[in-house]
Design a protein around this motif. Structure first.
Motif, PDB file in Angstrom:
ATOM      1  N   LYS A 116       1.164   4.443   5.437  1.00  0.00           N
ATOM      2  CA  LYS A 116       1.581   3.189   5.939  1.00  0.00           C
ATOM      3  C   LYS A 116       1.670   4.364   7.063  1.00  0.00           C
ATOM      4  CE  LYS A 116       3.451  -0.338   4.363  1.00  0.00           C
ATOM      5  NZ  LYS A 116       3.795  -1.305   3.692  1.00  0.00           N
ATOM      6  N   TYR A 128       0.911  -0.935   0.314  1.00  0.00           N
ATOM      7  CA  TYR A 128      -0.127  -0.026   0.136  1.00  0.00           C
ATOM      8  C   TYR A 128       1.444   0.857  -0.062  1.00  0.00           C
ATOM      9  CZ  TYR A 128      -4.120   2.103   1.519  1.00  0.00           C
ATOM     10  OH  TYR A 128      -5.541   3.306   0.734  1.00  0.00           O
ATOM     11  N   ASP A 129       0.354   2.449  -0.628  1.00  0.00           N
ATOM     12  CA  ASP A 129       1.179   3.147   0.445  1.00  0.00           C
ATOM     13  C   ASP A 129       1.601   3.747   1.347  1.00  0.00           C
ATOM     14  OD1 ASP A 129       1.024   6.874   0.813  1.00  0.00           O
ATOM     15  OD2 ASP A 129       0.997   6.326  -1.568  1.00  0.00           O
ATOM     16  N   LEU A 172      -7.227   1.742   4.272  1.00  0.00           N
ATOM     17  CA  LEU A 172      -7.750   2.230   3.399  1.00  0.00           C
ATOM     18  C   LEU A 172      -8.625   3.245   3.313  1.00  0.00           C
ATOM     19  CD1 LEU A 172      -8.665  -1.900   2.043  1.00  0.00           C
ATOM     20  CD2 LEU A 172      -6.679  -0.137   1.591  1.00  0.00           C
TER      21      LEU A 172
END
Length: 176
Positions: free
Chosen positions: A145, A140-141, A175
């Motif tokens: 995070k 994930y980005d 998310l």
């Protein structure tokens, strides 16, 4: 979380010799059927429309221990049918002693404690360290995070600990 765990067990058992062929069944789909016969339901769910497998053939395979039933979501069964389906599950051990059965459910301590032929396992809550490890391992980005991890250390586990104790809910929080 429960369904993901059982899907993982299904895949793992495909790779395990002598584990029995896994038959993954979502019990909530039984709510849609008029008949509440568990064996008939599993046979219906696990056979192709153009391939005929009789109940007698299926019984032979069950007695031989060829299959492992992986029954997902007992708690999603309509309440008025749970006692009958419980009885059918308990009788599987007597009728098919070589059959392996795995069931997922939210806790229902009174019911499952009486299932003497079964072992009850509970999933432990995630610790803060496990949440951090989970988040770090997600694809994930990285900026998102890191901000999420800082919030975890500052306050988030104190204010939203009940959510963060579940891997699925912790991931959803990241998310969002």
């Amino acid at each position: 979380g429960k369904s993901i765990l059982l899907r993982h067990l299904t895949i793992q058992s495909l790779n395990t010799p002598n584990g029995g062929t896994p038959l993954f069944v979502e019990l909530r789909r039984m709510n849609e059927r008029a008949s509440k016969d568990l064996i008939d339901f599993i046979l219906f769910e696990c056979t192709q429309k153009d391939k005929v497998v009789t109940r007698a053939q299926f019984d032979i395979a069950l007695r031989a221990g060829i299959f492992t039933f992986i029954l997902d979501g007992f708690d999603e069964l309509e309440y008025e049918h749970r006692d009958d389906i419980s009885r059918q599950i308990i009788n599987l051990e007597k009728d098919y002693p070589k059959l392996k059965v795995i069931i997922s459910s939210r806790p229902d301590n009174d019911r499952f404690l009486s299932w003497s032929a079964f072992h009850v396992y509970r999933v432990n809550d995630f610790t803060p360290d496990q949440v951090v490890e989970l988040v770090r391992g997600l694809s994930y980005d990285e900026g998102v995070k890191e901000r999420f991890l800082r919030k975890l250390q500052d306050e988030l586990f104190e204010t939203h600990g009940s959510f963060l104790k579940s891997p699925l809910l912790a991931t959803i929080m990241l998310l969002t």
